[in-house]
Write an enzyme that holds these catalytic residues in place. Sequence first.
Site, PDB file in Angstrom:
ATOM      1  N   ASN A   9       0.777  -0.952   0.271  1.00 28.58           N
ATOM      2  CA  ASN A   9       0.158  -0.181  -0.031  1.00 28.58           C
ATOM      3  C   ASN A   9       0.978   1.257   0.143  1.00 28.58           C
ATOM      4  OD1 ASN A   9      -1.919   2.235   0.081  1.00 28.58           O
ATOM      5  ND2 ASN A   9      -1.989   1.511   2.473  1.00 28.58           N
ATOM      6  N   TRP A  10       1.084   1.858  -1.058  1.00 23.48           N
ATOM      7  CA  TRP A  10       2.064   3.196  -1.102  1.00 23.48           C
ATOM      8  C   TRP A  10       1.868   4.056  -0.466  1.00 23.48           C
ATOM      9  CZ3 TRP A  10       4.523   2.785  -6.523  1.00 23.48           C
ATOM     10  CH2 TRP A  10       4.700   1.239  -7.508  1.00 23.48           C
ATOM     11  N   LYS A  11       0.333   4.571   0.208  1.00 20.89           N
ATOM     12  CA  LYS A  11      -0.474   5.903   0.049  1.00 20.89           C
ATOM     13  C   LYS A  11      -0.039   6.600  -0.395  1.00 20.89           C
ATOM     14  CE  LYS A  11      -0.269   3.210   3.983  1.00 20.89           C
ATOM     15  NZ  LYS A  11      -0.413   3.421   5.982  1.00 20.89           N
ATOM     16  N   HIS A  95      -9.674   1.201   4.665  1.00 22.41           N
ATOM     17  CA  HIS A  95      -8.451   1.037   5.073  1.00 22.41           C
ATOM     18  C   HIS A  95      -8.827   2.438   7.064  1.00 22.41           C
ATOM     19  CE1 HIS A  95      -4.611   3.002   6.484  1.00 22.41           C
ATOM     20  NE2 HIS A  95      -3.896   1.177   5.367  1.00 22.41           N
ATOM     21  N   GLU A  97      -7.044   4.862   7.188  1.00 19.96           N
ATOM     22  CA  GLU A  97      -7.208   5.799   7.152  1.00 19.96           C
ATOM     23  C   GLU A  97      -8.010   6.743   6.628  1.00 19.96           C
ATOM     24  OE1 GLU A  97      -2.729   5.577   5.211  1.00 19.96           O
ATOM     25  OE2 GLU A  97      -2.207   4.751   7.789  1.00 19.96           O
ATOM     26  N   GLU A 167      -5.598  -5.242  10.272  1.00 23.75           N
ATOM     27  CA  GLU A 167      -4.408  -3.876  10.163  1.00 23.75           C
ATOM     28  C   GLU A 167      -5.049  -3.526  11.916  1.00 23.75           C
ATOM     29  OE1 GLU A 167      -2.530  -2.731   6.373  1.00 23.75           O
ATOM     30  OE2 GLU A 167      -4.295  -1.860   6.277  1.00 23.75           O
ATOM     31  N   GLY A 173       2.211   2.331  11.037  1.00 26.34           N
ATOM     32  CA  GLY A 173       3.023   3.353  10.981  1.00 26.34           C
ATOM     33  C   GLY A 173       2.882   3.840  12.204  1.00 26.34           C
ATOM     34  N   SER A 212       3.079  -2.650  10.182  1.00 32.43           N
ATOM     35  CA  SER A 212       4.306  -2.102  10.865  1.00 32.43           C
ATOM     36  C   SER A 212       5.198  -3.784  10.172  1.00 32.43           C
ATOM     37  CB  SER A 212       5.148  -1.779  11.853  1.00 32.43           C
ATOM     38  OG  SER A 212       4.640  -0.652  12.257  1.00 32.43           O
ATOM     39  N   GLY A 233       2.736  -0.829   4.250  1.00 32.58           N
ATOM     40  CA  GLY A 233       2.841   0.682   4.196  1.00 32.58           C
ATOM     41  C   GLY A 233       4.286   1.030   4.006  1.00 32.58           C
ATOM     42  N   GLY A 234       4.998   1.577   5.361  1.00 37.38           N
ATOM     43  CA  GLY A 234       5.977   1.686   4.605  1.00 37.38           C
ATOM     44  C   GLY A 234       7.365   1.285   4.348  1.00 37.38           C
TER      45      GLY A 234
HETATM   46  P1  PGA Z   1       2.207   0.396   7.697  1.00 33.61           P
HETATM   47  O1  PGA Z   1       1.255   0.324   6.862  1.00 33.61           O
HETATM   48  O2  PGA Z   1       3.174  -0.815   6.964  1.00 33.61           O
HETATM   49  O3  PGA Z   1       3.547   1.230   6.989  1.00 33.61           O
HETATM   50  O4  PGA Z   1       2.527  -0.070   8.984  1.00 33.61           O
HETATM   51  C1  PGA Z   1      -0.111  -0.843   6.484  1.00 33.61           C
HETATM   52  C2  PGA Z   1      -0.644   0.291   6.675  1.00 33.61           C
HETATM   53  O5  PGA Z   1      -1.116   0.875   6.461  1.00 33.61           O
HETATM   54  O6  PGA Z   1      -1.634  -1.075   4.965  1.00 33.61           O
END
Ligand code: PGA
Length: 252
Positions: A9-11, A95, A97, A167, A173, A212, A233-234
């Site tokens: 997930n590149w956001k 998600h 967010e 998640e 994050g 994470s 994500g990251g």
């Molecule tokens: P993260 O994000 O790996 O940076 O914790 C995961 C996500 O939000 O899908």
Amino acid sequence: MRNYLVAGNWKMNGDMASNRELVAGIVAGAPDTDRVKLLICPPFPYLAAMAQATADSTVVVGAQSVSEHASGAYTGEVSPQMLLDCGCEYAIVGHSERRSLYLESSAAVASKFKAALEAGLRPILCVGESLEEREAGSTEAVIDEQLNAVLDTVGVAGLETAVIAYEPVWAIGTGMTATPEQAQEVHKHIRGVLAGHDAAIAESTQILYGGSMKGENAAGLLAMPDIDGGLIGGASLKSADFLAIAEAAAQG
Ligand code: PGA
């Protein structure tokens, strides 16, 4: 046996040049095994270019969100068919967010799931509790509410081509990963909810862990019986980091 799905997930990150470099690295290093499928979810403007860049590879492309509407006066929204036109196979819905920053309710998430599914996309439904909810002992109640909104809308058959991502909000994050045992407990619960509707669908549905996840902790998480991959994500923003997780899945 369920295969692994390792999804990035590149956001809202990267630009055309850096994303081209990232996708090229991922395509070049994707593990050569049917056991692991790699998915990248770039921001909307790069979807078509990334789909082109992955066309001759096993890597597939998905979107980070999708509209519940097919067309019309919805400024700023992107329909399921538009995502298909851009080469998407998957679309993330719900998600945390989107739920917290853009106030998407479970009902809205269920509508998006339904619209994506009916158009021929494979939805990835994100569910997860906040730290307060975990500490209050309501993790399962929160997951059930998020899951049941979708089950009530599309029925369990609607999960047949979909994916679920657990998640925990407190792990996204933050560098605070759920332990393999903590994640497994919730994944098992989710599969149990599905099994209450349809045993075969419960058994075949991929349930990803997200929060994470990185090369160093992936093997432990992926070794759990109900963890079928990751939503990352990251660590999906550098090809070496993402491929380290893919490699852990390939060894798993
Ligand atoms: P993260 O994000 O790996 O940076 O914790 C995961 C996500 O939000 O899908």
